[in-house]
Design a protein around this motif. Structure first.
Motif, PDB file in Angstrom:
ATOM      1  N   TYR A 147       8.625   9.315  -8.798  1.00  0.00           N
ATOM      2  CA  TYR A 147       8.167  10.065  -7.619  1.00  0.00           C
ATOM      3  C   TYR A 147       7.603  11.432  -8.000  1.00  0.00           C
ATOM      4  CZ  TYR A 147      10.412   7.037  -4.087  1.00  0.00           C
ATOM      5  OH  TYR A 147      10.755   5.996  -3.261  1.00  0.00           O
ATOM      6  N   LEU A 199      13.058   3.361  -1.510  1.00  0.00           N
ATOM      7  CA  LEU A 199      13.011   2.114  -2.292  1.00  0.00           C
ATOM      8  C   LEU A 199      12.254   2.443  -3.563  1.00  0.00           C
ATOM      9  CD1 LEU A 199      12.240  -1.473  -1.144  1.00  0.00           C
ATOM     10  CD2 LEU A 199      10.881  -0.488  -2.970  1.00  0.00           C
ATOM     11  N   VAL A 251      11.564   1.289  -7.918  1.00  0.00           N
ATOM     12  CA  VAL A 251      11.744   0.417  -9.087  1.00  0.00           C
ATOM     13  C   VAL A 251      11.425   1.276 -10.315  1.00  0.00           C
ATOM     14  CG1 VAL A 251      10.898  -1.647 -10.278  1.00  0.00           C
ATOM     15  CG2 VAL A 251      11.088  -1.647  -7.772  1.00  0.00           C
ATOM     16  N   GLN A 310       8.329  -2.020 -13.176  1.00  0.00           N
ATOM     17  CA  GLN A 310       7.369  -2.234 -12.086  1.00  0.00           C
ATOM     18  C   GLN A 310       6.385  -3.358 -12.416  1.00  0.00           C
ATOM     19  OE1 GLN A 310       5.593   1.455 -10.795  1.00  0.00           O
ATOM     20  NE2 GLN A 310       7.567   2.402 -10.425  1.00  0.00           N
ATOM     21  N   GLY A 311       5.817  -3.945 -11.364  1.00  0.00           N
ATOM     22  CA  GLY A 311       4.819  -4.996 -11.532  1.00  0.00           C
ATOM     23  C   GLY A 311       5.406  -6.332 -11.954  1.00  0.00           C
ATOM     24  N   GLN A 312       6.719  -6.508 -11.784  1.00  0.00           N
ATOM     25  CA  GLN A 312       7.371  -7.767 -12.182  1.00  0.00           C
ATOM     26  C   GLN A 312       8.047  -8.453 -10.997  1.00  0.00           C
ATOM     27  OE1 GLN A 312       9.757  -7.137 -15.875  1.00  0.00           O
ATOM     28  NE2 GLN A 312       8.740  -5.142 -15.930  1.00  0.00           N
ATOM     29  N   GLY A 313       7.689  -8.010  -9.801  1.00  0.00           N
ATOM     30  CA  GLY A 313       8.221  -8.671  -8.610  1.00  0.00           C
ATOM     31  C   GLY A 313       9.559  -8.145  -8.116  1.00  0.00           C
ATOM     32  N   ALA A 364      10.277  -5.280  -6.523  1.00  0.00           N
ATOM     33  CA  ALA A 364      10.222  -4.721  -5.162  1.00  0.00           C
ATOM     34  C   ALA A 364      10.285  -5.867  -4.159  1.00  0.00           C
ATOM     35  CB  ALA A 364       8.955  -3.900  -4.972  1.00  0.00           C
ATOM     36  N   ARG A 365       9.531  -6.923  -4.459  1.00  0.00           N
ATOM     37  CA  ARG A 365       9.546  -8.092  -3.573  1.00  0.00           C
ATOM     38  C   ARG A 365      10.972  -8.647  -3.451  1.00  0.00           C
ATOM     39  NH1 ARG A 365       7.554 -12.547  -5.809  1.00  0.00           N
ATOM     40  NH2 ARG A 365       6.266 -11.318  -7.206  1.00  0.00           N
ATOM     41  N   ASN A 384       0.022   6.223  -1.038  1.00  0.00           N
ATOM     42  CA  ASN A 384       0.822   5.294  -1.847  1.00  0.00           C
ATOM     43  C   ASN A 384       0.374   3.851  -1.592  1.00  0.00           C
ATOM     44  OD1 ASN A 384       2.732   4.032  -3.394  1.00  0.00           O
ATOM     45  ND2 ASN A 384       4.489   5.144  -2.549  1.00  0.00           N
ATOM     46  N   ARG A 443      -0.037   1.336  -3.432  1.00  0.00           N
ATOM     47  CA  ARG A 443       0.758   0.270  -4.056  1.00  0.00           C
ATOM     48  C   ARG A 443       1.924  -0.127  -3.148  1.00  0.00           C
ATOM     49  NH1 ARG A 443       2.585   0.199 -10.293  1.00  0.00           N
ATOM     50  NH2 ARG A 443       3.712  -1.762 -10.205  1.00  0.00           N
ATOM     51  N   VAL A 466       2.756  -3.601  -0.950  1.00  0.00           N
ATOM     52  CA  VAL A 466       4.037  -4.324  -1.041  1.00  0.00           C
ATOM     53  C   VAL A 466       4.589  -4.569   0.370  1.00  0.00           C
ATOM     54  CG1 VAL A 466       6.455  -4.108  -1.789  1.00  0.00           C
ATOM     55  CG2 VAL A 466       4.614  -3.426  -3.330  1.00  0.00           C
ATOM     56  N   TYR A 467       4.575  -3.540   1.203  1.00  0.00           N
ATOM     57  CA  TYR A 467       5.156  -3.673   2.551  1.00  0.00           C
ATOM     58  C   TYR A 467       4.319  -4.614   3.428  1.00  0.00           C
ATOM     59  CZ  TYR A 467       8.056   0.318   1.191  1.00  0.00           C
ATOM     60  OH  TYR A 467       8.941   1.140   0.553  1.00  0.00           O
ATOM     61  N   LYS A 516       2.548  -7.127   2.414  1.00  0.00           N
ATOM     62  CA  LYS A 516       2.823  -8.499   1.951  1.00  0.00           C
ATOM     63  C   LYS A 516       4.184  -8.982   2.429  1.00  0.00           C
ATOM     64  CE  LYS A 516      -0.234  -9.262  -1.866  1.00  0.00           C
ATOM     65  NZ  LYS A 516      -0.428  -9.530  -3.263  1.00  0.00           N
TER      66      LYS A 516
HETATM   67  C1  LIG Z   1       6.050   0.585  -4.885  1.00  0.00           C
HETATM   68  C2  LIG Z   1       7.040  -0.056  -5.853  1.00  0.00           C
HETATM   69  C3  LIG Z   1       8.412  -0.090  -5.213  1.00  0.00           C
HETATM   70  C4  LIG Z   1       6.561  -1.481  -6.167  1.00  0.00           C
HETATM   71  O1  LIG Z   1       7.513  -2.063  -7.037  1.00  0.00           O
HETATM   72  P1  LIG Z   1       7.150  -3.270  -8.003  1.00  0.00           P
HETATM   73  O2  LIG Z   1       8.441  -3.830  -8.481  1.00  0.00           O
HETATM   74  O3  LIG Z   1       6.182  -2.793  -9.017  1.00  0.00           O
HETATM   75  O4  LIG Z   1       6.412  -4.283  -7.015  1.00  0.00           O
HETATM   76  P2  LIG Z   1       6.346  -5.839  -7.237  1.00  0.00           P
HETATM   77  O5  LIG Z   1       6.163  -6.130  -8.696  1.00  0.00           O
HETATM   78  O6  LIG Z   1       7.462  -6.489  -6.523  1.00  0.00           O
HETATM   79  O7  LIG Z   1       5.013  -6.175  -6.492  1.00  0.00           O
HETATM   80  C5  LIG Z   1       5.004  -6.643  -5.180  1.00  0.00           C
HETATM   81  C6  LIG Z   1       3.588  -6.621  -4.669  1.00  0.00           C
HETATM   82  O8  LIG Z   1       3.093  -5.284  -4.879  1.00  0.00           O
HETATM   83  C7  LIG Z   1       1.726  -5.317  -5.177  1.00  0.00           C
HETATM   84  N1  LIG Z   1       1.514  -4.629  -6.425  1.00  0.00           N
HETATM   85  C8  LIG Z   1       2.287  -4.646  -7.538  1.00  0.00           C
HETATM   86  N2  LIG Z   1       1.728  -3.874  -8.468  1.00  0.00           N
HETATM   87  C9  LIG Z   1       0.589  -3.375  -7.935  1.00  0.00           C
HETATM   88  C10 LIG Z   1      -0.424  -2.514  -8.422  1.00  0.00           C
HETATM   89  N3  LIG Z   1      -0.393  -2.016  -9.660  1.00  0.00           N
HETATM   90  N4  LIG Z   1      -1.426  -2.169  -7.584  1.00  0.00           N
HETATM   91  C11 LIG Z   1      -1.485  -2.663  -6.324  1.00  0.00           C
HETATM   92  N5  LIG Z   1      -0.553  -3.505  -5.827  1.00  0.00           N
HETATM   93  C12 LIG Z   1       0.454  -3.846  -6.634  1.00  0.00           C
HETATM   94  C13 LIG Z   1       1.337  -6.698  -5.267  1.00  0.00           C
HETATM   95  O9  LIG Z   1       0.770  -6.953  -3.985  1.00  0.00           O
HETATM   96  C14 LIG Z   1       2.599  -7.488  -5.420  1.00  0.00           C
HETATM   97  O10 LIG Z   1       2.438  -8.670  -4.775  1.00  0.00           O
HETATM   98  P3  LIG Z   1       2.390 -10.040  -5.649  1.00  0.00           P
HETATM   99  O11 LIG Z   1       3.805 -10.271  -6.068  1.00  0.00           O
HETATM  100  O12 LIG Z   1       1.881 -11.023  -4.681  1.00  0.00           O
HETATM  101  O13 LIG Z   1       1.484  -9.782  -6.821  1.00  0.00           O
HETATM  102  C15 LIG Z   1       7.093   0.715  -7.196  1.00  0.00           C
HETATM  103  O14 LIG Z   1       5.772   0.887  -7.663  1.00  0.00           O
HETATM  104  C16 LIG Z   1       7.779   2.068  -7.108  1.00  0.00           C
HETATM  105  O15 LIG Z   1       8.992   2.162  -7.256  1.00  0.00           O
HETATM  106  N6  LIG Z   1       6.990   3.127  -6.859  1.00  0.00           N
HETATM  107  C17 LIG Z   1       7.519   4.484  -6.786  1.00  0.00           C
HETATM  108  C18 LIG Z   1       8.428   4.665  -5.609  1.00  0.00           C
HETATM  109  C19 LIG Z   1       7.743   4.361  -4.326  1.00  0.00           C
HETATM  110  O16 LIG Z   1       6.575   4.670  -4.117  1.00  0.00           O
HETATM  111  N7  LIG Z   1       8.503   3.749  -3.404  1.00  0.00           N
HETATM  112  C20 LIG Z   1       8.033   3.464  -2.071  1.00  0.00           C
HETATM  113  C21 LIG Z   1       8.321   4.626  -1.196  1.00  0.00           C
HETATM  114  S1  LIG Z   1       7.878   4.307   0.473  1.00  0.00           S
END
Ligand SMILES: CC(C)(COP(=O)(O)OP(=O)(O)OC[C@H]1O[C@@H](n2cnc3c(N)ncnc32)[C@H](O)[C@@H]1OP(=O)(O)O)[C@@H](O)C(=O)NCCC(=O)NCCS
Length: 154
Positions: free
Chosen positions: A29, A76, A78, A83-86, A88-89, A115, A117, A121-122, A124
């Protein structure tokens, strides 16, 4: 030797986990939560859950605040390396299980407009934008940034 993938351990979090949550906050963050934010949240009986790796190290978490029949997602995150390994999902899926247990009607959250990214995620996960909060977050150089408010019915 074959590598056997193990699923992360899912667990409820508390005061003892704050140090590890602070490490992740610093990694991911621009404006991380402080120790005081986490302490206040746990003192207010907000529930937090997360994933630990095989070394028992926390790498992802979320915190929820109940407001009447709605649950408010407060945080929330990760860890950077995970990150990018599912994850958050997967966390969001656990959040839906928690909401069902609590018989919540909906889940509400705020996310920074920039944000993309997290917004992706939300979306989806079935959340929809229901409004904006002007200048909700602190931002670079003493400025403020709007929040998008999203909700998903349970
Ligand atoms: C936002 C965050 C929680 C996503 O976590 P993550 O574990 O990387 O996400 P996931 O791997 O589960 O990805 C879920 C979906 O996110 C999207 N996603 C993942 N990486 C992405 C990227 N680099 N760019 C755009 N979308 C992306 C995809 O749509 C993915 O869907 P898919 O499974 O169909 O491909 C993470 O980047 C994070 O912790 N960020 C900092 C904290 C934050 O911003 N929290 C939210 C506060 S409201």
């Amino acid at each position: 030797m074959a590598v056997i993938a193990t699923s992360p351990a899912y667990c409820q979090l508390g005061f003892a986990d704050i140090d590890q949550m602070l490490d992740i906050e610093q990694q991911v963050y621009s404006h991380p939560w402080s120790r005081g934010n986490f302490t206040d949240s746990f003192l207010s009986a907000h529930d937090a859950f997360g994933f630990r790796n095989s070394q028992q190290q926390l790498f992802a978490y979320f915190l929820m605040m109940p407001v009447m029949e709605e649950l408010h997602l407060l945080n929330l995150a990760v860890g950077a390396e995970y990150q990018g390994q599912g994850y958050a999902r997967q966390l969001i899926s656990k959040m839906f299980d928690y909401a069902a247990q609590k018989q919540a009607e909906s889940i509400l959250l705020e996310v920074r407009c920039s944000n993309q990214r997290a917004i992706e995620v939300y979306l989806k996960a079935g959340f929809s934008e229901i409004g904006k909060r002007k200048s909700y977050y602190p931002a670079q150089g003493n400025t403020r940034e709007d929040a998008i408010v999203m909700r998903r019915m349970c």
